[in-house]
Design a protein around this motif. Structure first.
Motif, PDB file in Angstrom:
ATOM      1  N   ASP A 149       0.856  -1.181   0.000  1.00 16.90           N
ATOM      2  CA  ASP A 149       0.000   0.000   0.000  1.00 16.90           C
ATOM      3  C   ASP A 149       0.893   1.233   0.000  1.00 16.90           C
ATOM      4  O   ASP A 149       1.768   1.375   0.856  1.00 16.90           O
ATOM      5  CB  ASP A 149      -0.900   0.010   1.237  1.00 16.90           C
ATOM      6  N   VAL A 150       0.656   2.121  -0.967  1.00 15.62           N
ATOM      7  CA  VAL A 150       1.484   3.322  -1.112  1.00 15.62           C
ATOM      8  C   VAL A 150       0.570   4.544  -1.126  1.00 15.62           C
ATOM      9  O   VAL A 150      -0.420   4.582  -1.867  1.00 15.62           O
ATOM     10  CB  VAL A 150       2.316   3.281  -2.419  1.00 15.62           C
ATOM     11  N   LEU A 151       0.900   5.530  -0.304  1.00 14.74           N
ATOM     12  CA  LEU A 151       0.151   6.783  -0.267  1.00 14.74           C
ATOM     13  C   LEU A 151       1.018   7.883  -0.858  1.00 14.74           C
ATOM     14  O   LEU A 151       2.141   8.111  -0.397  1.00 14.74           O
ATOM     15  CB  LEU A 151      -0.221   7.130   1.176  1.00 14.74           C
TER      16      LEU A 151
ATOM     17  N   ALA B 139      -9.293   4.119  -5.477  1.00 15.67           N
ATOM     18  CA  ALA B 139      -8.196   3.205  -5.139  1.00 15.67           C
ATOM     19  C   ALA B 139      -7.577   2.716  -6.445  1.00 15.67           C
ATOM     20  O   ALA B 139      -8.286   2.280  -7.352  1.00 15.67           O
ATOM     21  CB  ALA B 139      -8.717   2.028  -4.322  1.00 15.67           C
ATOM     22  N   TYR B 140      -6.263   2.795  -6.533  1.00 15.34           N
ATOM     23  CA  TYR B 140      -5.557   2.460  -7.768  1.00 15.34           C
ATOM     24  C   TYR B 140      -4.651   1.247  -7.589  1.00 15.34           C
ATOM     25  O   TYR B 140      -4.226   0.936  -6.485  1.00 15.34           O
ATOM     26  CB  TYR B 140      -4.711   3.654  -8.234  1.00 15.34           C
TER      27      TYR B 140
ATOM     28  N   ARG C  99      -0.865  -1.192  -4.430  1.00 20.00           N
ATOM     29  CA  ARG C  99      -2.108  -0.428  -4.312  1.00 20.00           C
ATOM     30  C   ARG C  99      -1.755   1.003  -3.922  1.00 20.00           C
ATOM     31  O   ARG C  99      -1.012   1.227  -2.972  1.00 20.00           O
ATOM     32  CB  ARG C  99      -3.018  -1.072  -3.270  1.00 20.00           C
ATOM     33  N   VAL C 100      -2.314   1.967  -4.654  1.00 22.03           N
ATOM     34  CA  VAL C 100      -1.911   3.366  -4.498  1.00 22.03           C
ATOM     35  C   VAL C 100      -3.134   4.234  -4.212  1.00 22.03           C
ATOM     36  O   VAL C 100      -4.189   4.052  -4.821  1.00 22.03           O
ATOM     37  CB  VAL C 100      -1.196   3.876  -5.767  1.00 22.03           C
ATOM     38  N   ARG C 101      -2.970   5.175  -3.288  1.00 22.86           N
ATOM     39  CA  ARG C 101      -3.964   6.227  -3.045  1.00 22.86           C
ATOM     40  C   ARG C 101      -3.253   7.561  -3.143  1.00 22.86           C
ATOM     41  O   ARG C 101      -2.070   7.676  -2.816  1.00 22.86           O
ATOM     42  CB  ARG C 101      -4.591   6.097  -1.656  1.00 22.86           C
ATOM     43  N   PHE C 102      -3.997   8.580  -3.586  1.00 20.86           N
ATOM     44  CA  PHE C 102      -3.484   9.941  -3.622  1.00 20.86           C
ATOM     45  C   PHE C 102      -4.133  10.740  -2.490  1.00 20.86           C
ATOM     46  O   PHE C 102      -5.332  10.599  -2.238  1.00 20.86           O
ATOM     47  CB  PHE C 102      -3.782  10.604  -4.955  1.00 20.86           C
ATOM     48  N   GLN C 103      -3.339  11.574  -1.842  1.00 16.57           N
ATOM     49  CA  GLN C 103      -3.825  12.397  -0.740  1.00 16.57           C
ATOM     50  C   GLN C 103      -3.554  13.861  -1.043  1.00 16.57           C
ATOM     51  O   GLN C 103      -2.420  14.244  -1.284  1.00 16.57           O
ATOM     52  CB  GLN C 103      -3.144  11.989   0.561  1.00 16.57           C
ATOM     53  N   ALA C 104      -4.598  14.668  -1.043  1.00 17.05           N
ATOM     54  CA  ALA C 104      -4.452  16.086  -1.341  1.00 17.05           C
ATOM     55  C   ALA C 104      -3.726  16.793  -0.215  1.00 17.05           C
ATOM     56  O   ALA C 104      -3.994  16.561   0.973  1.00 17.05           O
ATOM     57  CB  ALA C 104      -5.811  16.723  -1.565  1.00 17.05           C
TER      58      ALA C 104
END
Length: 202
Positions: free
Chosen positions: A77-79, A111-112, A194-199
């Motif tokens: 898991d990568v943020l 979720a990517y 698995r990647v998520r983007f955080q503003a």
């Protein structure tokens, strides 16, 4: 699924979708076949390389049990923190019929999965982009896209690991180091992650 010999010790698996590519890649990784030396996913194929003399029977047997609906969950898991101030953010919003805030909300809410890597070392093609944000590449690619730029094109989103030419629509930037030759492994992202983007604020 189409299986094509690729030299004496490899098999090219041709598939119809990015989801099928991810399922094949994850299933073969999870199988842990000792004869498999390398798995190379791409947009619609997976290249499977085996040890000389090992044969491909084991690989074929695993592919016969493939369940595309429930592939094994592999990867990390990568943020990725992102400042959403890209030069094409307004263009993406107008094209999608959304506000820029809605573009950011959609992009960070999804979720990517890293489908495959290519174009440049450390560049991951991420699937999972919401349908409303799927747009074509720019008509005229930029000669130089700054490192860390976050963009989208077609069904993919991703971030440029270094400055390079590029035609994706840029919506933001990340300070994450996506590729570092002195790190092990050098690439932050790998297929299956698995990647998520955080503003983030500026």
């Amino acid at each position: 699924m189409r299986l094509l010999p690729c030299g004496a010790h490899a098999l090219l698996v041709e598939l119809d979708s990015a989801a099928a590519v991810q399922a094949v890649h994850a299933t073969l990784r999870a199988a842990g076949l000792p004869e498999v030396l390398d798995l190379v996913p791409a947009a619609r194929t997976v290249l499977v390389e085996v040890r000389p003399g090992a044969g491909l029977a084991g690989v074929r047997a695993v592919l016969e049990t493939l369940d595309e609906r429930e592939p094994p969950a592999l990867g990390r898991d990568v943020l990725l923190p992102v400042v959403y101030d890209g030069p094409d953010l307004d263009l993406v919003a107008r094209t999608a019929g959304l506000s820029t805030a809605e573009v950011v909300e959609l992009h960070t809410g999804a979720a990517y999965t890293v489908a495959f890597c290519g174009f440049a070392p450390g560049f991951g093609y991420l699937t999972g982009l919401p349908e409303a944000l799927r747009q074509p590449r720019l008509d005229s690619p930029r000669e130089r896209v700054p490192a860390g730029s976050v963009g989208l094109a077609g069904e993919y989103t991703g971030a440029y690991p270094r400055a390079s030419p590029g035609g994706w629509r840029l919506i933001g930037r990340t300070a994450a180091t996506l590729f570092d030759v002195d790190r092990d492994p050098p690439a932050l992202l790998a297929p299956g992650d698995r990647v998520r983007f955080q503003a983030q604020s500026r």
